[in-house]
Design a protein around this motif. Structure first.
Motif, PDB file in Angstrom:
ATOM      1  N   LEU A  24       0.800  -1.371  -0.022  1.00  0.00           N
ATOM      2  CA  LEU A  24      -0.037   0.029   0.007  1.00  0.00           C
ATOM      3  C   LEU A  24       0.951   1.467   0.046  1.00  0.00           C
ATOM      4  O   LEU A  24       0.311   2.216  -0.798  1.00  0.00           O
ATOM      5  CB  LEU A  24      -1.000  -0.036   1.306  1.00  0.00           C
ATOM      6  CG  LEU A  24      -1.824   1.243   1.357  1.00  0.00           C
ATOM      7  CD1 LEU A  24      -2.873   1.331   0.348  1.00  0.00           C
ATOM      8  CD2 LEU A  24      -2.510   1.175   2.636  1.00  0.00           C
ATOM      9  N   PHE A  25       1.865   1.235   0.796  1.00  0.00           N
ATOM     10  CA  PHE A  25       2.771   2.417   0.750  1.00  0.00           C
ATOM     11  C   PHE A  25       3.952   2.495  -0.295  1.00  0.00           C
ATOM     12  O   PHE A  25       4.251   3.706  -0.689  1.00  0.00           O
ATOM     13  CB  PHE A  25       3.432   2.366   2.313  1.00  0.00           C
ATOM     14  CG  PHE A  25       2.412   2.898   3.504  1.00  0.00           C
ATOM     15  CD1 PHE A  25       1.955   4.084   3.271  1.00  0.00           C
ATOM     16  CD2 PHE A  25       2.329   1.923   4.499  1.00  0.00           C
ATOM     17  CE1 PHE A  25       0.930   4.346   4.350  1.00  0.00           C
ATOM     18  CE2 PHE A  25       1.432   2.054   5.337  1.00  0.00           C
ATOM     19  CZ  PHE A  25       0.822   3.377   5.387  1.00  0.00           C
ATOM     20  N   LEU A  30      -1.767   3.905  -8.502  1.00  0.00           N
ATOM     21  CA  LEU A  30      -2.617   3.877  -7.758  1.00  0.00           C
ATOM     22  C   LEU A  30      -3.511   2.672  -7.695  1.00  0.00           C
ATOM     23  O   LEU A  30      -4.034   2.305  -6.754  1.00  0.00           O
ATOM     24  CB  LEU A  30      -3.682   4.970  -8.309  1.00  0.00           C
ATOM     25  CG  LEU A  30      -4.792   5.578  -7.527  1.00  0.00           C
ATOM     26  CD1 LEU A  30      -4.385   5.896  -6.000  1.00  0.00           C
ATOM     27  CD2 LEU A  30      -5.489   6.661  -7.999  1.00  0.00           C
ATOM     28  N   PRO A  31      -3.572   2.030  -8.946  1.00  0.00           N
ATOM     29  CA  PRO A  31      -4.409   0.437  -9.062  1.00  0.00           C
ATOM     30  C   PRO A  31      -3.795  -0.186  -8.008  1.00  0.00           C
ATOM     31  O   PRO A  31      -4.439  -1.193  -7.587  1.00  0.00           O
ATOM     32  CB  PRO A  31      -4.440   0.204 -10.399  1.00  0.00           C
ATOM     33  CG  PRO A  31      -4.495   1.563 -11.166  1.00  0.00           C
ATOM     34  CD  PRO A  31      -3.377   2.481 -10.455  1.00  0.00           C
ATOM     35  N   ALA A  77     -16.366   1.876  -5.524  1.00  0.00           N
ATOM     36  CA  ALA A  77     -16.229   3.372  -5.670  1.00  0.00           C
ATOM     37  C   ALA A  77     -14.938   3.670  -5.916  1.00  0.00           C
ATOM     38  O   ALA A  77     -14.867   4.555  -6.780  1.00  0.00           O
ATOM     39  CB  ALA A  77     -16.721   4.102  -4.110  1.00  0.00           C
ATOM     40  N   ALA A  78     -13.863   3.141  -5.483  1.00  0.00           N
ATOM     41  CA  ALA A  78     -12.422   3.446  -5.774  1.00  0.00           C
ATOM     42  C   ALA A  78     -12.133   3.078  -7.429  1.00  0.00           C
ATOM     43  O   ALA A  78     -11.766   3.973  -8.180  1.00  0.00           O
ATOM     44  CB  ALA A  78     -11.499   2.840  -5.045  1.00  0.00           C
ATOM     45  N   LEU A  82     -11.537   5.530 -10.367  1.00  0.00           N
ATOM     46  CA  LEU A  82     -10.256   5.551 -11.430  1.00  0.00           C
ATOM     47  C   LEU A  82     -10.776   5.630 -12.692  1.00  0.00           C
ATOM     48  O   LEU A  82     -10.097   6.153 -13.714  1.00  0.00           O
ATOM     49  CB  LEU A  82      -9.581   4.143 -11.132  1.00  0.00           C
ATOM     50  CG  LEU A  82      -8.451   4.369  -9.885  1.00  0.00           C
ATOM     51  CD1 LEU A  82      -8.095   2.803  -9.959  1.00  0.00           C
ATOM     52  CD2 LEU A  82      -7.497   5.198 -10.468  1.00  0.00           C
ATOM     53  N   LEU A  83     -11.996   4.662 -13.167  1.00  0.00           N
ATOM     54  CA  LEU A  83     -12.366   4.771 -14.618  1.00  0.00           C
ATOM     55  C   LEU A  83     -12.864   6.167 -15.092  1.00  0.00           C
ATOM     56  O   LEU A  83     -12.700   6.531 -16.107  1.00  0.00           O
ATOM     57  CB  LEU A  83     -13.406   3.826 -14.556  1.00  0.00           C
ATOM     58  CG  LEU A  83     -12.804   2.372 -14.337  1.00  0.00           C
ATOM     59  CD1 LEU A  83     -14.044   1.278 -14.609  1.00  0.00           C
ATOM     60  CD2 LEU A  83     -11.738   2.044 -15.799  1.00  0.00           C
ATOM     61  N   ARG A  84     -13.691   6.787 -14.189  1.00  0.00           N
ATOM     62  CA  ARG A  84     -14.456   7.740 -14.739  1.00  0.00           C
ATOM     63  C   ARG A  84     -13.966   9.428 -14.081  1.00  0.00           C
ATOM     64  O   ARG A  84     -14.579  10.227 -14.616  1.00  0.00           O
ATOM     65  CB  ARG A  84     -15.981   7.605 -14.416  1.00  0.00           C
ATOM     66  CG  ARG A  84     -16.579   6.454 -15.080  1.00  0.00           C
ATOM     67  CD  ARG A  84     -17.892   6.344 -15.051  1.00  0.00           C
ATOM     68  NE  ARG A  84     -18.627   5.227 -15.770  1.00  0.00           N
ATOM     69  CZ  ARG A  84     -19.581   4.481 -15.376  1.00  0.00           C
ATOM     70  NH1 ARG A  84     -20.220   4.649 -14.111  1.00  0.00           N
ATOM     71  NH2 ARG A  84     -19.621   3.374 -15.899  1.00  0.00           N
ATOM     72  N   GLY A  85     -13.230   9.147 -12.956  1.00  0.00           N
ATOM     73  CA  GLY A  85     -12.959  10.485 -12.417  1.00  0.00           C
ATOM     74  C   GLY A  85     -14.092  10.928 -11.484  1.00  0.00           C
ATOM     75  O   GLY A  85     -13.844  12.025 -11.027  1.00  0.00           O
ATOM     76  N   ASP A  86     -15.112  10.396 -11.362  1.00  0.00           N
ATOM     77  CA  ASP A  86     -16.242  10.792 -10.443  1.00  0.00           C
ATOM     78  C   ASP A  86     -17.061   9.618  -9.809  1.00  0.00           C
ATOM     79  O   ASP A  86     -17.157   8.556 -10.694  1.00  0.00           O
ATOM     80  CB  ASP A  86     -17.099  11.868 -11.278  1.00  0.00           C
ATOM     81  CG  ASP A  86     -18.034  12.794 -10.282  1.00  0.00           C
ATOM     82  OD1 ASP A  86     -17.847  12.685  -9.070  1.00  0.00           O
ATOM     83  OD2 ASP A  86     -19.129  12.934 -10.974  1.00  0.00           O
ATOM     84  N   ILE A  87     -17.366   9.730  -8.695  1.00  0.00           N
ATOM     85  CA  ILE A  87     -17.760   8.529  -8.226  1.00  0.00           C
ATOM     86  C   ILE A  87     -19.582   8.425  -8.405  1.00  0.00           C
ATOM     87  O   ILE A  87     -20.102   7.579  -8.718  1.00  0.00           O
ATOM     88  CB  ILE A  87     -17.752   8.471  -6.643  1.00  0.00           C
ATOM     89  CG1 ILE A  87     -16.201   8.172  -6.425  1.00  0.00           C
ATOM     90  CG2 ILE A  87     -18.571   7.434  -5.923  1.00  0.00           C
ATOM     91  CD1 ILE A  87     -16.256   8.509  -5.109  1.00  0.00           C
TER      92      ILE A  87
END
Length: 89
Positions: A24-25, A30-31, A77-78, A82-87
């Motif tokens: 994680l660190f 990001l994926p 949600a994450a 990542l795919l659309r830039g908005d939740i």
């Protein structure tokens, strides 16, 4: 015999959790970090279930189901972010 199996399972799950926290660190993208978060909550579910078996109580199983639902929603949600830039569309 069950005691030894539980101890080995605790050890392996804790090791897996530490390696996922390291990913994680340290993750390059990001994926990779989102995948590490997803795996961290799955490992925490396994640890909760092992604690439930160890203590002979159903409370840990109920907590594991709650964390599973919240973790699934968080992962979706994450991924959508990542795919659309908005939740929320």
């Amino acid at each position: 015999m069950l005691i030894y199996a539980l101890q080995i399972a605790f050890l392996l799950m804790a090791l897996s959790l530490m390696l996922n926290i390291w990913r994680l660190f340290r993750g390059p993208d990001l994926p990779d970090r989102i995948l590490a978060l997803d795996t961290i909550y799955i490992n925490s579910l396994a640890l909760l279930i092992l604690f439930g078996i160890w203590h002979h109580t159903m409370f840990y199983f109920e907590a594991a189901v709650l964390i599973a639902m919240l973790g699934f929603i968080g992962t979706v949600a994450a991924a959508k972010f990542l795919l659309r830039g908005d939740i929320i569309e």
